[in-house]
Design a protein around this motif. Structure first.
Motif, PDB file in Angstrom:
ATOM      1  N   ALA A   1       0.807  -1.226   0.000  1.00  0.00           N
ATOM      2  CA  ALA A   1       0.000   0.000   0.000  1.00  0.00           C
ATOM      3  C   ALA A   1       0.839   1.275   0.000  1.00  0.00           C
ATOM      4  CB  ALA A   1      -0.952  -0.003   1.201  1.00  0.00           C
ATOM      5  N   LYS A   2       1.804   1.372   0.902  1.00  0.00           N
ATOM      6  CA  LYS A   2       2.578   2.618   1.025  1.00  0.00           C
ATOM      7  C   LYS A   2       3.518   2.811  -0.162  1.00  0.00           C
ATOM      8  CE  LYS A   2       2.553   2.414   6.096  1.00  0.00           C
ATOM      9  NZ  LYS A   2       3.439   2.242   7.265  1.00  0.00           N
ATOM     10  N   VAL A   3       4.038   1.720  -0.706  1.00  0.00           N
ATOM     11  CA  VAL A   3       4.898   1.809  -1.891  1.00  0.00           C
ATOM     12  C   VAL A   3       4.081   2.251  -3.100  1.00  0.00           C
ATOM     13  CG1 VAL A   3       6.320   0.456  -3.502  1.00  0.00           C
ATOM     14  CG2 VAL A   3       6.591   0.141  -1.038  1.00  0.00           C
ATOM     15  N   ILE A   4       2.856   1.727  -3.216  1.00  0.00           N
ATOM     16  CA  ILE A   4       1.972   2.146  -4.305  1.00  0.00           C
ATOM     17  C   ILE A   4       1.736   3.657  -4.246  1.00  0.00           C
ATOM     18  CG2 ILE A   4      -0.419   2.010  -5.149  1.00  0.00           C
ATOM     19  CD1 ILE A   4      -0.305  -1.014  -4.263  1.00  0.00           C
ATOM     20  N   LEU A   5       1.450   4.172  -3.054  1.00  0.00           N
ATOM     21  CA  LEU A   5       1.220   5.612  -2.911  1.00  0.00           C
ATOM     22  C   LEU A   5       2.479   6.411  -3.237  1.00  0.00           C
ATOM     23  CD1 LEU A   5      -0.923   5.558   0.359  1.00  0.00           C
ATOM     24  CD2 LEU A   5      -1.728   6.083  -1.952  1.00  0.00           C
ATOM     25  N   ALA A   6       3.629   5.926  -2.774  1.00  0.00           N
ATOM     26  CA  ALA A   6       4.890   6.631  -3.027  1.00  0.00           C
ATOM     27  C   ALA A   6       5.210   6.649  -4.519  1.00  0.00           C
ATOM     28  CB  ALA A   6       6.027   5.979  -2.235  1.00  0.00           C
ATOM     29  N   LEU A   7       5.011   5.533  -5.209  1.00  0.00           N
ATOM     30  CA  LEU A   7       5.272   5.480  -6.648  1.00  0.00           C
ATOM     31  C   LEU A   7       4.279   6.360  -7.412  1.00  0.00           C
ATOM     32  CD1 LEU A   7       6.018   1.674  -7.063  1.00  0.00           C
ATOM     33  CD2 LEU A   7       7.645   3.536  -7.477  1.00  0.00           C
ATOM     34  N   HIS A   8       3.027   6.344  -6.976  1.00  0.00           N
ATOM     35  CA  HIS A   8       2.004   7.158  -7.651  1.00  0.00           C
ATOM     36  C   HIS A   8       2.338   8.640  -7.525  1.00  0.00           C
ATOM     37  CE1 HIS A   8      -2.068   8.570  -8.788  1.00  0.00           C
ATOM     38  NE2 HIS A   8      -2.090   7.443  -9.455  1.00  0.00           N
ATOM     39  N   ARG A   9       2.815   9.038  -6.347  1.00  0.00           N
ATOM     40  CA  ARG A   9       3.218  10.444  -6.153  1.00  0.00           C
ATOM     41  C   ARG A   9       4.367  10.823  -7.073  1.00  0.00           C
ATOM     42  NH1 ARG A   9       2.029   9.386  -0.563  1.00  0.00           N
ATOM     43  NH2 ARG A   9       4.198   8.793  -0.173  1.00  0.00           N
ATOM     44  N   LYS A  10       5.207   9.849  -7.433  1.00  0.00           N
ATOM     45  CA  LYS A  10       6.333  10.104  -8.336  1.00  0.00           C
ATOM     46  C   LYS A  10       5.899  10.091  -9.805  1.00  0.00           C
ATOM     47  CE  LYS A  10       9.842   7.969  -5.284  1.00  0.00           C
ATOM     48  NZ  LYS A  10      10.905   8.985  -5.287  1.00  0.00           N
ATOM     49  N   GLY A  11       4.622   9.850 -10.040  1.00  0.00           N
ATOM     50  CA  GLY A  11       4.118   9.877 -11.403  1.00  0.00           C
ATOM     51  C   GLY A  11       3.949   8.522 -12.054  1.00  0.00           C
ATOM     52  N   HIS A  12       4.175   7.450 -11.317  1.00  0.00           N
ATOM     53  CA  HIS A  12       4.000   6.102 -11.868  1.00  0.00           C
ATOM     54  C   HIS A  12       2.540   5.689 -11.693  1.00  0.00           C
ATOM     55  CE1 HIS A  12       8.288   5.225 -12.515  1.00  0.00           C
ATOM     56  NE2 HIS A  12       8.480   5.942 -11.436  1.00  0.00           N
ATOM     57  N   THR A  13       1.779   5.761 -12.773  1.00  0.00           N
ATOM     58  CA  THR A  13       0.359   5.398 -12.705  1.00  0.00           C
ATOM     59  C   THR A  13       0.109   3.997 -13.254  1.00  0.00           C
ATOM     60  OG1 THR A  13       0.020   6.534 -14.801  1.00  0.00           O
ATOM     61  CG2 THR A  13      -0.436   7.787 -12.788  1.00  0.00           C
ATOM     62  N   ALA A  14       1.078   3.438 -13.987  1.00  0.00           N
ATOM     63  CA  ALA A  14       0.946   2.073 -14.516  1.00  0.00           C
ATOM     64  C   ALA A  14       1.451   1.099 -13.457  1.00  0.00           C
ATOM     65  CB  ALA A  14       1.717   1.923 -15.815  1.00  0.00           C
TER      66      ALA A  14
END
Length: 228
Positions: A21-34
């Motif tokens: 969960a937290k890694v998903i949020l961190a990656l999404h904040r960096k612009g990784h939506t895929a």
């Protein structure tokens, strides 16, 4: 980020896709939506690798596979698909040909081995009152309680399933060592990461659950691999 691979996250024993969960949020904040996260059955390495392959096959384009814990064995087994461009191991097993997670564990038993308990149906659990100290001693008590109660136990036999044709021999890899890991001995992680000839190895002062206790550092390594 059209040329950036889809990141497929593969969980390990005693947890599910939500451990990311937290890694998903961190990656999404960096612009990784895929982003995708596989939910493994944890019934055998063959079943888990097949579930992962099916998800990878649904992606039109390059895929970066990321495995935590036993998920590292899964991406090692499933990662030879042509659209897989790299492997990231997060405090994970990276078995060689013929090796199993159980065999690697027996060679250097981690601190928390006595806290594992099989049930009458063949599933292997972390004793609930020992989950915090075994799996995620660097998380708060509330978060550890939820993880312990909601843990997803594997069939114990899965531990003994050997890897064939390890993908890390054919694909670039990255590795994160958890120096305070009580589930996979840090010495085992050092040995496995060294033989991968990984492009980058980082060591975090973290428990086995580095993906939950240090998600920003884990996400930064994944992002570096995705750019690589």
């Amino acid at each position: 980020m059209s040329n950036t691979p889809t990141i497929v996250l593969v969980h390990g024993f005693w947890g599910g896709a939500a451990h990311w969960a937290k890694v998903i949020l961190a990656l999404h904040r960096k612009g990784h939506t895929a982003l995708r996260a596989v939910e493994l059955p944890l019934t055998s390495l063959a079943d888990d690798a097949e579930r992962t392959r099916k998800m990878v096959a649904q992606v039109d384009g390059p895929v970066l596979l990321v495995g935590h814990s036993y998920g590292g064995a899964v991406i090692t087994q499933a990662g030879n698909l042509p659209n897989v461009v790299g492997l990231v191991y997060i405090a994970a097993f990276a078995p060689d040909e013929g090796e199993s997670p159980g065999g690697i564990t027996q060679a250097h038993p981690p601190e928390a081995v006595p806290n594992l308990a099989p049930d009458s149906d063949g599933y292997l659990w972390i004793k609930q009152d020992k989950y915090h100290e075994s799996f995620c001693q660097d998380l708060g008590a509330d978060e550890a309680l939820v993880m312990g109660v909601s843990q997803k136990a594997p069939l114990a036999s899965t531990f003994g399933d050997p890897v064939s044709n390890p993908a890390w021999k054919h694909k670039p890899s990255w590795y994160q060592i958890s120096s305070q890991d009580r589930m996979i001995a840090p010495e085992n992680q050092q040995r496995m990461s060294a033989r991968l000839k990984a492009r980058k190895v980082i060591t975090l002062d973290a428990s086995h659950a580095s993906l939950a206790s240090q998600p920003d550092a884990v996400a930064a390594l994944i992002e570096e691999a995705a750019r690589g």
